[in-house]
Motif scaffolding. Structure first.
Motif, PDB file in Angstrom:
ATOM      1  N   ASP A  26       4.108  39.867  22.176  1.00  0.00           N
ATOM      2  CA  ASP A  26       5.204  40.414  21.367  1.00  0.00           C
ATOM      3  C   ASP A  26       4.632  40.951  20.053  1.00  0.00           C
ATOM      4  O   ASP A  26       4.371  40.200  19.116  1.00  0.00           O
ATOM      5  CB  ASP A  26       6.245  39.319  21.098  1.00  0.00           C
ATOM      6  CG  ASP A  26       7.310  39.756  20.121  1.00  0.00           C
ATOM      7  OD1 ASP A  26       7.595  40.974  20.071  1.00  0.00           O
ATOM      8  OD2 ASP A  26       7.842  38.895  19.399  1.00  0.00           O
TER       9      ASP A  26
ATOM     10  N   THR B 151       7.291  41.294  16.463  1.00  0.00           N
ATOM     11  CA  THR B 151       7.446  40.205  15.494  1.00  0.00           C
ATOM     12  C   THR B 151       6.326  40.262  14.460  1.00  0.00           C
ATOM     13  O   THR B 151       6.560  40.154  13.251  1.00  0.00           O
ATOM     14  CB  THR B 151       7.425  38.844  16.218  1.00  0.00           C
ATOM     15  OG1 THR B 151       8.556  38.758  17.080  1.00  0.00           O
ATOM     16  CG2 THR B 151       7.472  37.692  15.224  1.00  0.00           C
TER      17      THR B 151
ATOM     18  N   LYS C 237       9.266  35.538  20.025  1.00  0.00           N
ATOM     19  CA  LYS C 237      10.078  36.673  20.475  1.00  0.00           C
ATOM     20  C   LYS C 237      11.446  36.684  19.768  1.00  0.00           C
ATOM     21  O   LYS C 237      12.495  36.843  20.394  1.00  0.00           O
ATOM     22  CB  LYS C 237      10.260  36.623  21.995  1.00  0.00           C
ATOM     23  CG  LYS C 237       8.942  36.721  22.773  1.00  0.00           C
ATOM     24  CD  LYS C 237       9.153  36.687  24.272  1.00  0.00           C
ATOM     25  CE  LYS C 237       7.817  36.790  25.008  1.00  0.00           C
ATOM     26  NZ  LYS C 237       7.968  36.731  26.489  1.00  0.00           N
TER      27      LYS C 237
ATOM     28  N   GLY D   8       4.478  34.246  20.357  1.00  0.00           N
ATOM     29  CA  GLY D   8       5.061  35.283  21.206  1.00  0.00           C
ATOM     30  C   GLY D   8       4.083  36.020  22.080  1.00  0.00           C
ATOM     31  O   GLY D   8       4.475  36.942  22.811  1.00  0.00           O
TER      32      GLY D   8
END
Length: 605
Positions: free
Chosen positions: A118, A121, A86, A115
């Motif tokens: 996430d 990214t 993250k 992550g």
């Protein structure tokens, strides 16, 4: 504007809500008085604006272009492992750009993404991957923690060497070039560079860490190697990567294990890594991750256990800095050698402090009489000779520190020698045990102490070669309550030399190097001696837990005659000739970016 006002302005400028919270944690940890001392010491004004200094000393664009044109024979590939979790978009993009801008082209960048959900990214890294095939990405099924995430990135590496880069930090554009050059020239197993910190917005560089060459005892006191760390991939594989049971200090544990399996450890004295500070960063908020310091302690303990060293590790008052206490093996006889001329009260004060303060009792004291003139001195000799483990020896020639000590040490019965000035007063009850614990280590030849003037300012905290011309003590005149640059006055470390005002040496090693050089009657004999010990491959350890007061050179007097000045100049010339190469190359335990005119680790302009 006064230095004090500049210091206060710097303090105010750096205050932020999380800095204030950090300050409250430190206040609870240190207490009001020591917190105030630490706070002002950290922000003391420097003569050098580091941010400006760095911008002036980093590689120029012209230099970078020149590096890019170099043709490499059999170039090594450096794989950079980055565990991401993250990561804020601006930080991630800046990291990617800092690697893509490298003047050395033979690298790969391996991302392991823990992550989970996430997607941003992944999107950013894949965007860069389409531009540069040297970038590799793997999404992990779940976040496995910093160690296993890093191991996943390391497993992707196909290069000859692997390097660790945190997901929000930055490399200088010549970082990999400097690494590759050292590998080509020195066939290094492990390499590390200097580093500094950069603010979250990327606008200011600050708190540079100018490191020494490999320093075993400093590494056992603090993870001074830290960033940028590069190691042969086969060594990283041999030690098994990072271990999650050391999370918080996983790199410290990894560095120890890599060092233990390496022969050639190379330091590059250039700022090539920028450690970003922001609210979540350990770099700016160490008090928020106290578990990391406990993990650091365990990393040292495991290192000592693997290397067969018996010792006790404890935390110091400063977060991330440790004390390693080596126990004495048995209770061998220690010979304490004290040259003396008159100054009966001075000698008496020294001896009384040894007898009353010391908790180690198996010692003999050799007082070496040298041309005293006062009857009270001889009366005192008659009083102590043959009692309290004292022997009075008589040296009737002119004063020559080296000859006097060589003469006495020949007659010493102990296997360990303490050279001690007569104007010393013992502070630490276990000073002998502390010296002996180090000196009994196979790799150690000499151990020195932290000495204070009577007003408790520092007189000696180790010696740097080249300081002031030939050699000089560090932190002279600094308030003894302070710990100095990166706490170097207060932690154990290896140095090139220590003062013989209080120094322990193995008698066997003393004889092996031929004792003190008798051409050096007064000055630099201890420095020369330590350098001869270093030349034989032994360590010289500075131990700040051995503390004494030193009323410096009270017996000998000032250099105030033509004859003394001429003698001193001759001793300088001897050192210049004998240690010419070392003086040219620089002290391996001192960074060439630091001043040789100031004793406080100030930056060289």
């Amino acid at each position: 504007m006064s230095r004090q006002k500049i210091a206060w302005r710097k303090m105010i400028k750096k205050l932020s809500p999380y800095t204030i919270r950090k300050g409250i944690l430190y206040l609870k940890h240190y207490g009001i008085k020591e917190f105030a001392l630490k706070f002002t010491e950290r922000f003391e004004a420097s003569d050098i604006d580091y941010h400006k200094w760095f911008l002036e000393h980093r590689a120029t664009q012209e230099k970078l272009e020149e590096q890019k044109k170099k043709h490499w024979k059999n170039p090594v590939v450096i794989s950079i492992a980055v565990p991401v979790y993250k990561t804020p978009e601006p930080f991630l993009r800046q990291l990617l750009e800092s690697v893509r801008e490298q003047s050395y082209p033979h690298w790969e960048l391996c991302f392991a993404d823990g992550g989970e959900e996430d997607v941003n990214t992944e999107k950013i890294i894949l965007e860069y991957q389409r531009k540069d095939e040297r970038i590799h990405y793997q999404r992990l099924e779940k976040n496995q923690g910093i160690s296993d995430n890093t191991n996943a990135a390391l497993a992707m590496a196909s290069g000859d060497y692997v390097a660790l880069l945190d997901h929000d930090d930055l490399l200088e554009p010549d970082a990999l070039y400097e690494i590759a050059e050292k590998i080509a020239k020195e066939k290094a197993d492990v390499l590390y560079t200097d580093e500094d910190k950069i603010t979250g917005d990327g606008k200011e560089y600050f708190q540079p860490h100018f490191k020494p060459g490999f320093n075993l005892d400093l590494l056992r006191s603090n993870n001074y190697i830290c960033h940028f760390f590069v190691v042969r991939k086969e060594i990283a594989q041999k030690v098994g990567g990072l271990r999650k049971e050391f999370d918080g200090a996983q790199d410290y544990d990894f560095i120890f294990r890599c060092i233990e399996n390496s022969e050639r450890i190379v330091h590059i004295p250039k700022i090539l890594y920028h450690w970003r500070t922001h609210r979540e960063s350990t770099a700016d908020n160490p008090a928020s991750k106290l578990y990391a310091f406990e993990a650091g302690k365990r990393a040292i303990e495991h290192h000592l256990e693997r290397t067969g060293v018996e010792a006790e590790v404890s935390h110091t008052k400063d977060y991330g800095f440790y004390r390693v206490k080596y126990p004495c093996k048995g209770e061998p006889l220690i010979s304490i050698v004290i040259p003396n001329k008159d100054q009966k009260k001075t000698l008496e004060k020294c001896l009384e402090s040894i007898w009353k303060v010391s908790t180690y009792h198996n010692f003999e004291i050799l007082v070496v009489e040298n041309n005293s003139e006062q009857e009270e001195t001889f009366a005192y000799y008659r009083e102590i000779d043959g009692r309290h483990n004292v022997r009075v020896l008589f040296w009737k020639d002119e004063f020559n520190y080296s000859k006097i000590n060589n003469f006495a040490i020949e007659q010493a019965r102990g296997d360990y020698i303490i050279c001690l000035n007569n104007d010393m007063e013992v502070i630490s009850p276990d000073w002998i045990e502390e010296l002996l614990g180090h000196c009994q280590r196979q790799e150690v030849g000499v151990v020195g102490a932290r000495l204070y003037y009577p007003d408790h300012t520092i007189q000696h905290a180790g010696i740097v070669i080249g300081m002031g011309g030939i050699a000089g003590s560090m932190f002279v005149g600094m308030d003894g309550r302070k710990s100095g640059y990166l706490h170097k006055a207060a932690i154990q470390q290896d140095m090139s030399a220590v003062t013989a005002a209080c120094m322990m040496v193995k008698k066997q090693i003393f004889q092996e190097v031929g004792g003190f050089e008798e051409k050096l009657a007064v000055a630099f004999n201890d420095v020369d001696f330590c350098l001869k010990v270093r030349e034989k491959g032994y360590l010289v350890v500075y131990d700040p837990y051995v503390e004494l007061y030193h009323d410096e050179s009270k017996t000998r007097g000032a250099e105030d005659t033509k004859e003394k000045v001429r003698r001193f100049q001759g001793e300088i010339e001897y050192m210049r000739k004998r240690w010419m190469n070392l003086l040219k190359q620089g002290d391996p335990y001192y960074n060439p970016n630091l001043s040789l005119k100031k004793w406080d680790y100030s930056i060289r302009p």
